[in-house]
Scaffold this motif. Structure first.
Motif, PDB file in Angstrom:
ATOM      1  N   ALA A 222       0.814  -1.216   0.000  1.00 16.37           N
ATOM      2  CA  ALA A 222       0.000   0.000   0.000  1.00 16.37           C
ATOM      3  C   ALA A 222       0.845   1.262   0.000  1.00 16.37           C
ATOM      4  N   GLU A 223       2.095   1.154   0.434  1.00 19.45           N
ATOM      5  CA  GLU A 223       2.962   2.328   0.497  1.00 19.45           C
ATOM      6  C   GLU A 223       3.784   2.502  -0.770  1.00 19.45           C
ATOM      7  N   GLY A 224       3.551   1.663  -1.760  1.00 21.11           N
ATOM      8  CA  GLY A 224       4.233   1.835  -3.037  1.00 21.11           C
ATOM      9  C   GLY A 224       5.611   1.224  -3.109  1.00 21.11           C
ATOM     10  N   GLY A 225       5.974   0.368  -2.172  1.00 19.33           N
ATOM     11  CA  GLY A 225       7.283  -0.278  -2.210  1.00 19.33           C
ATOM     12  C   GLY A 225       7.214  -1.601  -2.941  1.00 19.33           C
ATOM     13  N   PHE A 226       8.080  -2.549  -2.576  1.00 13.37           N
ATOM     14  CA  PHE A 226       8.053  -3.858  -3.202  1.00 13.37           C
ATOM     15  C   PHE A 226       6.810  -4.613  -2.774  1.00 13.37           C
ATOM     16  N   GLY A 227       6.428  -5.606  -3.578  1.00 17.35           N
ATOM     17  CA  GLY A 227       5.287  -6.417  -3.224  1.00 17.35           C
ATOM     18  C   GLY A 227       5.622  -7.394  -2.112  1.00 17.35           C
ATOM     19  N   GLU A 228       4.606  -8.047  -1.588  1.00 14.13           N
ATOM     20  CA  GLU A 228       4.797  -9.020  -0.526  1.00 14.13           C
ATOM     21  C   GLU A 228       5.278 -10.346  -1.110  1.00 14.13           C
ATOM     22  N   ASN A 229       6.361 -10.882  -0.546  1.00 13.67           N
ATOM     23  CA  ASN A 229       6.943 -12.141  -0.995  1.00 13.67           C
ATOM     24  C   ASN A 229       7.226 -12.100  -2.498  1.00 13.67           C
ATOM     25  N   GLU A 230       7.989 -11.133  -2.913  1.00  6.46           N
ATOM     26  CA  GLU A 230       8.334 -10.975  -4.336  1.00  6.46           C
ATOM     27  C   GLU A 230       9.518 -11.874  -4.671  1.00  6.46           C
ATOM     28  N   GLN A 231       9.282 -12.892  -5.517  1.00 10.27           N
ATOM     29  CA  GLN A 231      10.276 -13.914  -5.809  1.00 10.27           C
ATOM     30  C   GLN A 231      10.377 -14.163  -7.312  1.00 10.27           C
ATOM     31  N   ILE A 232      11.472 -14.817  -7.703  1.00  9.45           N
ATOM     32  CA  ILE A 232      11.651 -15.224  -9.093  1.00  9.45           C
ATOM     33  C   ILE A 232      11.028 -16.605  -9.273  1.00  9.45           C
ATOM     34  N   TRP A 233      10.164 -16.736 -10.271  1.00  6.45           N
ATOM     35  CA  TRP A 233       9.483 -17.995 -10.573  1.00  6.45           C
ATOM     36  C   TRP A 233       9.840 -18.450 -11.982  1.00  6.45           C
ATOM     37  N   VAL A 234       9.519 -19.692 -12.280  1.00  4.01           N
ATOM     38  CA  VAL A 234       9.716 -20.236 -13.623  1.00  4.01           C
ATOM     39  C   VAL A 234       8.514 -21.108 -13.960  1.00  4.01           C
ATOM     40  N   MET A 235       8.179 -21.199 -15.233  1.00  4.74           N
ATOM     41  CA  MET A 235       7.081 -22.064 -15.688  1.00  4.74           C
ATOM     42  C   MET A 235       7.387 -22.540 -17.093  1.00  4.74           C
ATOM     43  N   ASN A 236       6.680 -23.576 -17.512  1.00  3.88           N
ATOM     44  CA  ASN A 236       6.777 -24.017 -18.893  1.00  3.88           C
ATOM     45  C   ASN A 236       6.166 -22.952 -19.797  1.00  3.88           C
ATOM     46  N   ALA A 237       6.530 -22.965 -21.063  1.00  4.89           N
ATOM     47  CA  ALA A 237       6.075 -21.935 -21.991  1.00  4.89           C
ATOM     48  C   ALA A 237       4.563 -21.933 -22.189  1.00  4.89           C
ATOM     49  N   ASP A 238       3.896 -23.028 -21.805  1.00  8.83           N
ATOM     50  CA  ASP A 238       2.437 -23.068 -21.908  1.00  8.83           C
ATOM     51  C   ASP A 238       1.758 -22.686 -20.594  1.00  8.83           C
ATOM     52  N   GLY A 239       2.544 -22.281 -19.604  1.00 16.51           N
ATOM     53  CA  GLY A 239       1.995 -21.842 -18.334  1.00 16.51           C
ATOM     54  C   GLY A 239       1.913 -22.913 -17.264  1.00 16.51           C
ATOM     55  N   THR A 240       2.266 -24.138 -17.601  1.00 12.00           N
ATOM     56  CA  THR A 240       2.194 -25.225 -16.626  1.00 12.00           C
ATOM     57  C   THR A 240       3.448 -25.290 -15.756  1.00 12.00           C
ATOM     58  N   HIS A 241       3.325 -26.013 -14.645  1.00 14.70           N
ATOM     59  CA  HIS A 241       4.428 -26.281 -13.722  1.00 14.70           C
ATOM     60  C   HIS A 241       5.113 -24.996 -13.251  1.00 14.70           C
ATOM     61  N   ALA A 242       4.312 -24.021 -12.854  1.00 11.96           N
ATOM     62  CA  ALA A 242       4.864 -22.771 -12.319  1.00 11.96           C
ATOM     63  C   ALA A 242       5.320 -22.987 -10.881  1.00 11.96           C
ATOM     64  N   HIS A 243       6.540 -22.544 -10.569  1.00 15.91           N
ATOM     65  CA  HIS A 243       7.051 -22.702  -9.211  1.00 15.91           C
ATOM     66  C   HIS A 243       8.161 -21.693  -8.934  1.00 15.91           C
ATOM     67  N   ALA A 244       8.391 -21.435  -7.648  1.00 13.73           N
ATOM     68  CA  ALA A 244       9.387 -20.449  -7.245  1.00 13.73           C
ATOM     69  C   ALA A 244      10.803 -21.002  -7.356  1.00 13.73           C
ATOM     70  N   LEU A 245      11.730 -20.137  -7.774  1.00 12.03           N
ATOM     71  CA  LEU A 245      13.150 -20.482  -7.800  1.00 12.03           C
ATOM     72  C   LEU A 245      13.873 -19.884  -6.602  1.00 12.03           C
ATOM     73  N   THR A 246      13.359 -18.778  -6.079  1.00 15.57           N
ATOM     74  CA  THR A 246      14.000 -18.111  -4.944  1.00 15.57           C
ATOM     75  C   THR A 246      13.069 -18.104  -3.735  1.00 15.57           C
ATOM     76  N   THR A 247      13.648 -17.910  -2.571  1.00 24.13           N
ATOM     77  CA  THR A 247      12.891 -17.798  -1.327  1.00 24.13           C
ATOM     78  C   THR A 247      13.548 -16.724  -0.469  1.00 24.13           C
ATOM     79  N   GLY A 248      13.003 -16.507   0.715  1.00 24.36           N
ATOM     80  CA  GLY A 248      13.606 -15.542   1.614  1.00 24.36           C
ATOM     81  C   GLY A 248      12.845 -14.238   1.661  1.00 24.36           C
ATOM     82  N   SER A 249      13.168 -13.423   2.657  1.00 25.20           N
ATOM     83  CA  SER A 249      12.443 -12.170   2.875  1.00 25.20           C
ATOM     84  C   SER A 249      12.891 -11.031   1.966  1.00 25.20           C
ATOM     85  N   THR A 250      14.076 -11.137   1.365  1.00 23.58           N
ATOM     86  CA  THR A 250      14.564 -10.061   0.497  1.00 23.58           C
ATOM     87  C   THR A 250      13.822 -10.059  -0.828  1.00 23.58           C
TER      88      THR A 250
END
Length: 356
Positions: A222-250
């Motif tokens: 709400a304050e215009g900063g980063f989103g909550e739990n903003e992480q790098i994800w990956v998925m197949n080109a058709d949108g399947t098997h989406a999952h996070a590659l990174t974790t942590g509070s940063t």
């Protein structure tokens, strides 16, 4: 209009028309968290890019690898409007690509280097456009009716993935369309059932065209900063098997980019105003910091880097570095973080670069 290209909150970005700061500033327009195009006036709350407390100190270790003849880097320059400019990777032959009203941001190159995809709001709303490197044949590609930003062209040049909001949808998603006609719109992600600030943005294709890496956030800020739990994800080109590659509070932000050999992914990580460039293996293992604030550095840190893009041979990375409110140049470094040097002319406010 587009706001600062560095808009962080995905939600704010999606709702805004397009922000150059985001695309070029750290986020595309207001894109993600999702920045979209940039320098447009968003309708949601956003935070302008903070002014670093000191000029960051580059740490050249060895001269950056010499660019191949003809390699060009394209990026938005904020000034009298937001226009695309390009120059050779050695810093020569600086030239303007786009002209006319509106904001022109978030460039992405086609594999043959004969066309540039980008975001623009010349038609009123943010859409994906294409243009030739000499500025000719400037054409609107999508008609999302909402906001489209940060295009990524598939390795075979047949598809364009991008972030956006279709119609009145409040959550930015990743879509794909035919690269020549803009037809065949398909949503690859869905925030349905998630929190209001859920967002999926900043797609980048794997070199074999089989996967897309992107940024996901669970909720907005709400304050215009980063989103909550903003992480790098990956998925197949058709949108399947989406999952996070990174974790942590940063927060992990814009813009994840796959190395040409498919082995590494570059991305930005860090708190607002103190981001650095990192790389990790394509499976999310062995994250390694290349630039930015490190443990023990004074806070606030003077360095703020984001928007990495790999050179065609994978030997170098171009990125944005915020030095002041009036100086946000494109920098280039070797893939190991050495040889950092400025590419953009002095006192340039640039947007996230594309390399071809």
């Amino acid at each position: 209009m587009f706001q600062s290209q560095r808009l962080r909150g995905v939600v704010a970005i999606a709702i805004a028309t397009i922000t150059v700061a985001g695309c070029n500033a750290g986020a595309v327009p207001t894109t993600p968290g999702p920045s979209a195009a940039a320098e447009a006036t968003p309708t949601a709350t956003t935070t302008a890019h903070p002014t670093p407390t000191a000029t960051p100190t580059a740490t050249p270790v060895t001269p950056a690898t010499s660019p191949a003849p003809g390699e060009r880097i394209v990026y938005t320059v904020v000034g009298n409007g937001k226009q695309l400019f390009s120059e050779l990777a050695d810093g020569s032959d600086y030239r303007q690509v786009t002209t006319g009203p509106g904001n022109h941001v978030c460039p992405a190159m086609f594999p043959d280097a004969q066309t540039i995809a980008y975001c623009a709001d010349a038609g009123g709303s943010g859409e994906i456009w294409t243009v030739k490197p000499d500025g000719s044949n400037d054409t609107q590609l999508t008609n999302l009716g909402g906001t489209a930003f940060f295009p990524a062209v598939s390795p075979d040049g047949t598809k364009i993935a991008f972030s956006g909001n279709e119609g009145s949808d409040a959550s930015p998603e990743i879509y794909v369309v035919d690269a020549k006609t803009g037809s065949g719109l398909k949503a690859l992600t869905s925030c349905a059932g998630g929190r209001p600030g859920c967002a999926n943005v900043y797609p980048s294709w794997s070199p074999d065209g089989k996967k897309l890496v992107y940024t996901h956030q669970d909720d907005g800020d709400a304050e215009g900063g980063f989103g909550e739990n903003e992480q790098i994800w990956v998925m197949n080109a058709d949108g399947t098997h989406a999952h996070a590659l990174t974790t942590g509070s940063t927060p992990k932000h814009q813009r994840p980019d796959w190395s040409p050999d498919g082995k590494l992914i570059a991305y930005a990580s860090g708190q607002l105003g103190e981001e650095g460039i990192w790389v990790m293996h394509a499976d999310g293992s062995k994250p390694t910091q290349l630039t930015g604030c490190k443990p023990g550095d004074p806070s606030p840190c003077a360095t703020d880097d984001w928007g990495p893009t790999w050179s065609p041979d994978g030997s170098r990375i171009a990125f944005l570095r915020a030095i002041s409110e009036t100086d946000r140049p494109v920098y280039i470094m070797n893939a190991n973080g050495s040889g950092q040097h400025r590419l953009s002319p002095a006192s340039t406010v640039a947007g996230v670069p594309a390399w071809h």
